[in-house]
Design a protein around this motif. Structure first.
Motif: not given
Length: 275
Positions: A161-176
């Motif tokens: 999950x730390x590879x997602x640093x800097x990604x918005x919460x919206x993008x995290x929930x939309x694509x992962x």
């Protein structure tokens, strides 16, 4: 200076230099002697060998599989999603709107992630495509790397999950999709992203299998390992593989200045093909 665990002569270092250059175009100057020793010593220890010459004989006997181990040891695969984010912003805000007009007849967009490592770069490109390109278009990312192991990681699409640093919460929930139980602390890319990407193993020094041109090529933090003649040859091949006025994204410490005159620098390591 502390005594080294394994014998590593100048002749050994020259052999490593030759293998790296002949197989992958990588230019190791003499200042990399300690780095090469430290990185390859781990592999020698793992294989239970006692000297570098023994390991280098083994490399040459084993062929491609061990060549790739050697190359991976002396280069860096570390990456994360949306690294050097200005490239993705430019892709989203400038390049894709241009392509939606330019390619309106074919409704097709092709982007190559050359040296895709473990897949964070092509997935970042795929997210931009899914967010910016209308339904009904054929938009694809071709992702290649020398190392089949990192290509397999990309195909699997599972990351800490730390590879997602800097990604918005919206993008995290939309694509992962977040892992649970034994998979806690990991995420998996959603299938609709995976469907946009074709992963494959490719040595950039070999012939390329592509039948069509690309609108954009990402080749970031790859040519830093190459000497100027190899860089020049590669950038000229990229120009041949790009459509008219196609874009090339390179790494933050890389430049085409006095290496290839077929691109115009638009700023911030973003280039446009001009001939």
């Amino acid at each position: 200076m502390s005594e080294r665990e394994f014998t590593f002569t100048d002749k050994d270092f020259k052999r490593v230099q030759k293998i790296a250059y002949d197989f992958a175009g990588i230019d190791l100057n003499d200042s990399k002697n300690n780095l090469v020793y430290n990185r390859l010593a781990k592999r020698i220890r793992f294989l239970g060998m006692s000297a570098f010459h023994e390991y280098l004989d083994y490399v040459e006997q084993q062929g491609e599989s061990e060549f790739i181990h050697l190359i991976n040891s002396i280069t860096t695969n570390l990456t994360f999603f949306f690294r050097e984010n200005h490239h993705f912003e430019y892709l989203s805000n400038t390049v894709i709107p241009e392509l939606l007009k330019k390619n309106a007849a074919t409704k097709k967009i092709r982007i190559w992630s050359a040296g895709c490592s473990t897949g964070e770069e092509p997935y970042s490109i795929a997210i931009v495509l899914k967010e910016s390109v209308p339904a009904g278009w054929d938009a694809k990312v071709i992702a290649t790397d020398l190392d089949s192991n990192v290509v397999n990681t990309g195909m699997t699409g599972v990351y800490k999950i730390d590879r997602l640093k800097g990604i918005s919460e919206e993008r995290k929930s939309r694509w992962f999709k977040k892992g649970e139980g034994s998979k806690a602390g990991f995420v998996k890319t959603k299938k609709e992203l995976q469907d946009v990407i074709e992963f494959g193993q490719l040595n950039l020094m070999d012939s390329w299998p592509f039948k069509e041109t690309f609108d954009v090529i990402f080749c970031r933090n790859v040519v830093i390992y190459f000497d100027k003649p190899t860089q020049s040859k590669l950038f000229n091949r990229y120009a041949d593989q790009l459509s008219s006025e196609g874009h090339l994204m390179v790494g933050h410490s890389e430049s085409l200045y006095k290496v290839c005159d077929r691109f115009e620098l638009l700023g911030q390591t973003i280039y446009k093909k001009i001939k």
